[in-house]
Design a protein around this motif. Structure first.
Motif, PDB file in Angstrom:
ATOM      1  N   ASP A  79      -3.055   0.884  -8.887  1.00 12.77           N
ATOM      2  CA  ASP A  79      -4.081   0.223  -8.096  1.00 12.77           C
ATOM      3  C   ASP A  79      -3.506   0.219  -6.704  1.00 12.77           C
ATOM      4  O   ASP A  79      -2.538  -0.029  -6.417  1.00 12.77           O
ATOM      5  N   CYS A  80      -4.566   0.599  -5.570  1.00 13.50           N
ATOM      6  CA  CYS A  80      -4.110   0.449  -4.387  1.00 13.50           C
ATOM      7  C   CYS A  80      -5.504   0.089  -3.450  1.00 13.50           C
ATOM      8  O   CYS A  80      -6.548   0.527  -3.940  1.00 13.50           O
ATOM      9  N   ASN A  81      -5.280  -0.366  -2.023  1.00  9.92           N
ATOM     10  CA  ASN A  81      -6.599  -0.592  -1.546  1.00  9.92           C
ATOM     11  C   ASN A  81      -6.322  -0.367   0.168  1.00  9.92           C
ATOM     12  O   ASN A  81      -6.826   0.417   0.570  1.00  9.92           O
ATOM     13  N   CYS A  82      -5.666  -1.322   0.495  1.00 10.06           N
ATOM     14  CA  CYS A  82      -5.783  -1.491   2.058  1.00 10.06           C
ATOM     15  C   CYS A  82      -4.540  -0.395   2.579  1.00 10.06           C
ATOM     16  O   CYS A  82      -4.531  -0.142   3.798  1.00 10.06           O
ATOM     17  N   LEU A  83      -3.539  -0.155   1.785  1.00  8.67           N
ATOM     18  CA  LEU A  83      -2.335   0.669   2.129  1.00  8.67           C
ATOM     19  C   LEU A  83      -1.393   0.070   3.366  1.00  8.67           C
ATOM     20  O   LEU A  83      -0.894   0.602   4.068  1.00  8.67           O
ATOM     21  N   ILE A  86      -1.812  -5.797   2.957  1.00  9.74           N
ATOM     22  CA  ILE A  86      -2.599  -7.025   3.138  1.00  9.74           C
ATOM     23  C   ILE A  86      -3.806  -7.276   2.108  1.00  9.74           C
ATOM     24  O   ILE A  86      -4.358  -8.239   1.953  1.00  9.74           O
ATOM     25  N   CYS A  87      -3.838  -6.408   1.026  1.00  9.00           N
ATOM     26  CA  CYS A  87      -4.594  -6.759   0.073  1.00  9.00           C
ATOM     27  C   CYS A  87      -4.009  -6.956  -1.332  1.00  9.00           C
ATOM     28  O   CYS A  87      -4.454  -7.773  -2.059  1.00  9.00           O
ATOM     29  N   GLY A  88      -2.803  -6.595  -1.457  1.00  5.13           N
ATOM     30  CA  GLY A  88      -2.130  -7.278  -2.757  1.00  5.13           C
ATOM     31  C   GLY A  88      -2.278  -6.414  -4.019  1.00  5.13           C
ATOM     32  O   GLY A  88      -1.721  -6.635  -4.979  1.00  5.13           O
ATOM     33  N   ALA A  89      -3.058  -5.412  -3.783  1.00  5.24           N
ATOM     34  CA  ALA A  89      -3.626  -4.699  -5.334  1.00  5.24           C
ATOM     35  C   ALA A  89      -2.414  -3.822  -5.810  1.00  5.24           C
ATOM     36  O   ALA A  89      -2.426  -3.549  -6.795  1.00  5.24           O
ATOM     37  N   CYS A  90      -1.575  -3.231  -4.883  1.00  2.00           N
ATOM     38  CA  CYS A  90      -0.713  -2.277  -5.447  1.00  2.00           C
ATOM     39  C   CYS A  90       0.816  -3.016  -5.800  1.00  2.00           C
ATOM     40  O   CYS A  90       1.643  -2.198  -6.021  1.00  2.00           O
ATOM     41  N   THR A  91       0.845  -4.372  -5.903  1.00  5.51           N
ATOM     42  CA  THR A  91       1.849  -4.855  -6.449  1.00  5.51           C
ATOM     43  C   THR A  91       2.599  -4.457  -7.634  1.00  5.51           C
ATOM     44  O   THR A  91       1.792  -4.370  -8.746  1.00  5.51           O
ATOM     45  N   ALA A 101       3.757  -1.589  -3.119  1.00  3.19           N
ATOM     46  CA  ALA A 101       3.767  -0.005  -3.455  1.00  3.19           C
ATOM     47  C   ALA A 101       3.678   0.637  -2.134  1.00  3.19           C
ATOM     48  O   ALA A 101       4.430   1.548  -1.731  1.00  3.19           O
ATOM     49  N   CYS A 102       2.584  -0.032  -1.364  1.00  6.79           N
ATOM     50  CA  CYS A 102       2.228   0.751  -0.303  1.00  6.79           C
ATOM     51  C   CYS A 102       3.380   0.429   0.803  1.00  6.79           C
ATOM     52  O   CYS A 102       3.374   1.296   1.785  1.00  6.79           O
ATOM     53  N   SER A 103       4.035  -0.706   0.929  1.00  4.79           N
ATOM     54  CA  SER A 103       5.135  -0.807   2.030  1.00  4.79           C
ATOM     55  C   SER A 103       6.626  -0.559   1.288  1.00  4.79           C
ATOM     56  O   SER A 103       7.395  -1.206   2.249  1.00  4.79           O
TER      57      SER A 103
HETATM   58  S1  FES Z   1      -2.666  -1.287  -0.909  1.00  3.32           S
HETATM   59 FE1  FES Z   1      -3.163  -3.337  -0.269  1.00  3.32          FE
HETATM   60  S2  FES Z   1      -1.219  -4.099  -0.390  1.00  3.32           S
HETATM   61 FE2  FES Z   1      -0.602  -2.302  -0.919  1.00  3.32          FE
END
Ligand code: FES
Ligand code: SF4
Ligand code: SF4
Lengths: 294, 281
Positions: A79-83, A86-91, A101-103
């Motif tokens: 899952d990912c979203n904002c990259l 700030i969205c938390g989806a890629c935890t 994961a994005c950071s």
């Molecule tokens: S994709 Fe939104 S926090 Fe990583």
């Protein structure tokens, strides 16, 4: 983790010269095909590029479509979203530690462990597929503590009460919660609850059973902190006792064991343990009143 | 607006329905009376460092409660400790220590709090057996407790019996040292987490200061506890016994103490065959 990801990656790419990185690196992913299914590890070989993060690694793995030993496999789901954290989806759990994961930058991960990068789904939530988990318990907990402000209608109700600078400064950090679930994953008191739909059971029935099970479990640091946030808001305060009631219901604040992992792992540096102590004080006073004011 | 009323409360089991109250009582009972009792207990025992007679005097002080003593012991010591221990086990079962993945100091203390609680539980159970034998019924003391090296403490020969119980074997001192340190850590760290739970110290700076105070208090209490243990481990049992016997006969003549064979090392032959209640006259 103080620096925003963009800065960190720039800062690092300067120092990561061509010579001190491998041409390829290994990635180990804990996979699971369906909810309640068995999980298994799979290894991949990924060509190194500068400034990669874990999401771009997963993109390369999906593009390759083969494991390290050359077997063609279905791409890893994530899952990912904002990259931009700030969205938390890629935890997910990266090298044993929960984070976004994005950071999560490959250069940093390889500096810690040049052998391989290990990716696992969060362990406290039901796995939907591979690295995708179902975080609905997290949102259910926000419902439990009424993590919103009630409005009476949509007509113009005039200016709201003034919020003091002090209250604003206390509230703002708490409002940054992105419902990622890191604080729950790291919490030793937050244990996994997974309810699977049974044969002959409708989706709605399974959902009701799931929610009931969630409501017996620990609500978690994020929900306690949100309850504190909305109880400091002048309008939110009007539902303060309902929130305090929920904080002292089964699975409420009393379940916290003060391990303080939540505050250590929160990517938004939210002062969760301060919120927990604040809520602890509020429920101490509130419970006293509840029992002795009647 | 979502209507959230988690589970009809009347259908929940008792423990779940009263989870908040029970956890708060668990937290409170750790401080008073259990923690407070432990501090008094260790300070009293450390008086052996002053002199064997000083410790004996303190024990006489405690036993001047007479027939009230068992009531006080049950209400303020045994029942709260059992409550704290039983709820503690339930709490431990509800958690999943993860200091391996998240080795932060406070998380390690979270795990240690649970480990020290378990050590303290077994230590206290054994300690009460070792000194008091658990039950005072004659048949139990004769057939079970004494043969198993329990029930060694005699209140009117306090220093000599406690001293010889500790001096039995060097391992006894080691067990006591471990037990005392586990109890002290559990109390000191417990007070720190209690302050968060009840909302006494809220912000990170206050929590850090509180941790420093709890650490200092814990170290001081550990010194008292280990001092008491050292005192008991090195006391001259024979000399202590002579002092105690002299004190006892003085008090007996003054009518201050009952001639209770259960509380003396060699009181047995004086009232052989008599039930304990008669001997108390
Ligand atoms: S994709 Fe939104 S926090 Fe990583
Ligand atoms: S409090 Fe922090 S760790 Fe927890 S959900 Fe919110 S942002 Fe994530
Ligand atoms: S302080 Fe409480 S909520 Fe935070 S990790 Fe520890 S037990 Fe969980």
């Amino acid at each position: 983790m103080n620096a925003p990801s963009a800065n960190a990656s720039n800062g690092h790419s300067v120092s990561a010269s061509k010579s001190d990185h491998p041409e390829f690196f290994q990635v180990r992913v804990l996979r699971q095909d369906q909810p309640g299914g068995d999980c298994y590890w799979q290894r991949y070989r990924v060509r190194y590029e500068s400034d990669m993060n874990v999401i771009s690694v997963l993109q390369r793995i999906a593009a390759q479509g083969v494991t390290m030993d050359g077997r063609a496999v279905a791409p890893v789901a994530w899952d990912c979203n904002c990259l931009e954290e700030i969205c938390g989806a890629c935890t997910m759990v990266i090298n044993g530690r929960v984070r976004q994961a994005c950071s999560a930058l490959v250069d940093r991960l390889l500096a810690d462990n040049p052998q391989e990068i290990e990716l696992r789904p969060m362990t406290k939530f039901p796995v939907v597929r591979d690295l995708v988990v179902d975080r609905s318990r997290l949102f259910r907990a926000l419902q439990r503590v009424r993590a919103w402000i009630d409005v009476d209608g949509y007509q113009d109700q005039g200016a709201g009460p003034r919020v003091s600078r002090e209250d604003q400064e206390q509230a703002y950090p708490l409002s940054q919660c992105m419902s990622c679930g890191c604080c729950l994953e790291a919490c030793p008191q937050y244990t996994k609850i997974e309810v699977l739909q049974q044969a002959g059971e409708s989706a709605a029935e399974a959902q009701a059973r799931t929610e009931a099970a969630y409501d017996h479990g620990f609500m978690g640091a994020h929900a306690i902190s949100q309850a504190v946030l909305f109880n400091t808001h002048p309008t939110g305060q009007m539902a303060a006792s309902q929130r305090l009631e929920q904080l002292t219901a089964e699975g409420g604040i009393q379940v916290c064991g003060n391990a303080q992992n939540c505050v250590a792992v929160c990517p938004k540096q939210i002062p969760l343990t301060t919120s927990i102590a604040r809520a602890g004080r509020a429920v101490t006073v509130w419970a006293w009143k509840k029992w002795f004011d009647r | 607006m979502a209507n959230v009323s988690p589970a009809d409360s009347s259908s929940q089991p008792f423990l779940a329905r009263h989870e908040f109250l029970i956890r708060r009582l668990h937290s409170l009972s750790g401080l008073v009376p259990v923690g407070a009792y432990m501090v008094v207990h260790l300070l009293t025992n450390a008086s052996v460092l002053e002199s064997p007679a000083a410790f004996q005097r303190n024990v006489y002080g405690i036993h001047s409660l007479g027939r009230l003593l068992p009531v006080v012991e049950w209400v303020f010591i045994f029942i709260p400790i059992l409550f704290h221990a039983i709820i503690g086990v339930a709490i431990i079962r509800g958690g999943l220590p993860n200091h391996g993945s998240y080795p932060y100091a406070r998380n390690i203390r979270y795990s240690l709090q649970r480990a020290s609680g378990i050590v303290a539980f077994f230590f206290i159970a054994w300690h009460v057996f070792h000194m008091h034998g658990w039950f005072h019924a004659d048949w139990w003391l004769k057939t079970v407790a004494t043969p198993l090296a329990g029930a060694q403490f005699k209140a009117f020969n306090a220093t000599s019996t406690a001293g010889s119980a500790i001096q039995q074997h060097w391992l006894v001192s080691v067990f006591y040292a471990i037990g005392i340190l586990a109890c002290v850590f559990h109390l000191a760290n417990g007070i720190w987490t209690m302050g968060i739970t009840w909302g006494v110290w809220v912000g990170p700076i206050a929590q850090r200061r509180a941790a420093a105070v709890c650490t200092a208090g814990g170290i001081a209490l550990a010194a008292v506890g280990l001092g008491a243990l050292g005192g008991m481990a090195t006391v001259d049992v024979e000399k202590a016994k002579q002092v105690e016997d002299r004190m006892f006969h003085h008090k007996l003549e003054a009518g201050e103490v009952p001639n209770d064979s259960h509380k003396r090392t060699d009181g047995d032959h004086k009232d052989d065959g008599q039930p304990a209640d008669m001997a108390r006259k």
